[in-house]
Scaffold this active site. Structure first.
Site, PDB file in Angstrom:
ATOM      1  N   SER A 158       0.523  -0.818  -0.023  1.00  0.00           N
ATOM      2  CA  SER A 158       0.199  -0.035   0.128  1.00  0.00           C
ATOM      3  C   SER A 158       0.960   1.547   0.303  1.00  0.00           C
ATOM      4  CB  SER A 158      -0.728  -0.362   1.304  1.00  0.00           C
ATOM      5  OG  SER A 158      -1.113   1.237   1.426  1.00  0.00           O
ATOM      6  N   TYR A 171      -1.543  -0.907  10.732  1.00  0.00           N
ATOM      7  CA  TYR A 171      -2.007  -1.113   8.986  1.00  0.00           C
ATOM      8  C   TYR A 171      -0.654  -0.865   8.278  1.00  0.00           C
ATOM      9  CZ  TYR A 171      -3.568  -0.926   4.832  1.00  0.00           C
ATOM     10  OH  TYR A 171      -3.978  -1.621   3.283  1.00  0.00           O
TER      11      TYR A 171
END
Ligand SMILES: NC(=O)c1ccc[n+]([C@@H]2O[C@H](COP(=O)([O-])OP(=O)(O)OC[C@H]3O[C@@H](n4cnc5c(N)ncnc54)[C@H](OP(=O)(O)O)[C@@H]3O)[C@@H](O)[C@H]2O)c1
Length: 265
Positions: A158, A171
């Site tokens: 990501s 995350y």
């Protein structure tokens, strides 16, 4: 002076795409979003796709759509956190189609919250799925790829695997782990075993990812992002996966950082 291209100065612009027809792929997190879009796109290229996730009903619907369009798909119930479930799913795919060529390690989740909220269950869940799940599927497929001396592992990291954002600390930690592991894996298996490794780092993509945010403040904040940024479609990321797969075999697209044009962070 203007430079004029003549036949002797013109570079060879012919693009050689790798033909994916008949290749066999495992796609984790295939029941929605980026995984489902990638499965559809690969199947349209003649790839036999193993659709892995926990929501089997969703996988079955997708498999039916793929078959209706002339493709081949196998539904694989898999919880990536459970190594035995991953091993069994990989075996199911190899038993059905005879080999495994492409692995899209894509399952993941992003329940945002402040660290001081101490939502430790969600932290552990992200570590389990985003990191350990990806390690489980890598461990399950590597013996097959090593033996055949070919294969391509594509990991979904990501933008959060490059930068850190408040509310997304855990995350980001998991996605930094995915980026780091991908690069190390590439170095270890590229030359030695002829296996390509790609790490994809998307920005904001319109999927179900934000629906699992239990923290009301961050849920609203993330929904509000849609007013500021034109989210990518899941199919845009599927296109980048396809690009990484189709380049000539000597090329390893190691990283792809793919963002909406108006994403300012
Ligand atoms: N959307 C974005 O903006 C964005 C940006 C950058 C990176 N990403 C990454 O892209 C990947 C795909 O996410 P998405 O955006 O497509 O979201 P999504 O639609 O929520 O898809 C997540 C997928 O992960 C699967 N999954 C979750 N836990 C699992 C488990 N224990 N075992 C097996 N599968 C599991 C889900 O399937 P089941 O629930 O059926 O098991 C689902 O198919 C994730 O790794 C995410 O971090 C997304």
């Amino acid at each position: 002076m203007r430079h004029v291209l003549t036949s002797s100065t013109t570079p060879n612009l012919k693009v050689t795409h790798m033909n994916l027809n008949g290749k066999i792929a495992l796609i984790t997190g295939a029941s929605s979003g980026i995984g489902a879009a990638t499965a559809t796109k690969l199947a349209a290229q003649g790839v036999k796709v193993g659709l892995a996730a926990r929501r089997v009903d969703r996988l079955q619907q997708l498999a039916e759509q793929i078959r209706a369009a002339g493709g081949e798909a196998l539904v694989i119930e898999m919880d990536v956190v459970d190594a035995a479930s991953v091993d069994a799913g990989v075996k199911q795919l190899v038993d059905a189609y005879g080999a495994i060529d492409i692995v899209f390690n894509n399952a993941g989740l992003m329940p945002a919250s402040d660290i001081e909220s101490l939502k430790t269950d969600e932290w552990h869940r992200m570590v389990d799925v985003n990191i350990k799940g990806l390690l489980n599927s890598t461990a399950a497929v590597l013996p097959y790829l090593r033996k055949q001396r070919s294969g391509h592992i594509i990991n979904t990291s990501s933008i959060a695997g490059r930068k850190v954002f408040p509310g997304l600390s855990v995350y980001c930690a998991t996605k930094h782990a995915v980026s780091a592991f991908s690069d190390g894996l590439r170095m270890e298996v590229g030359k030695k075993h002829n296996i390509r490794v790609t790490c994809i780092q998307p920005g904001a993509v319109d999927t179900e990812l934000f629906e699992h945010v239990s923290d009301t403040h961050y849920r609203e904040q993330m929904e509000g992002l849609r007013d500021q940024v034109t989210f990518l479609k899941a199919s845009d990321i599927a296109d980048t996966v396809l690009f990484a797969l189709q380049v000539p075999e000597r090329v390893n697209v190691a990283e792809l950082f793919v963002l909406p044009i108006d994403q300012p962070w």
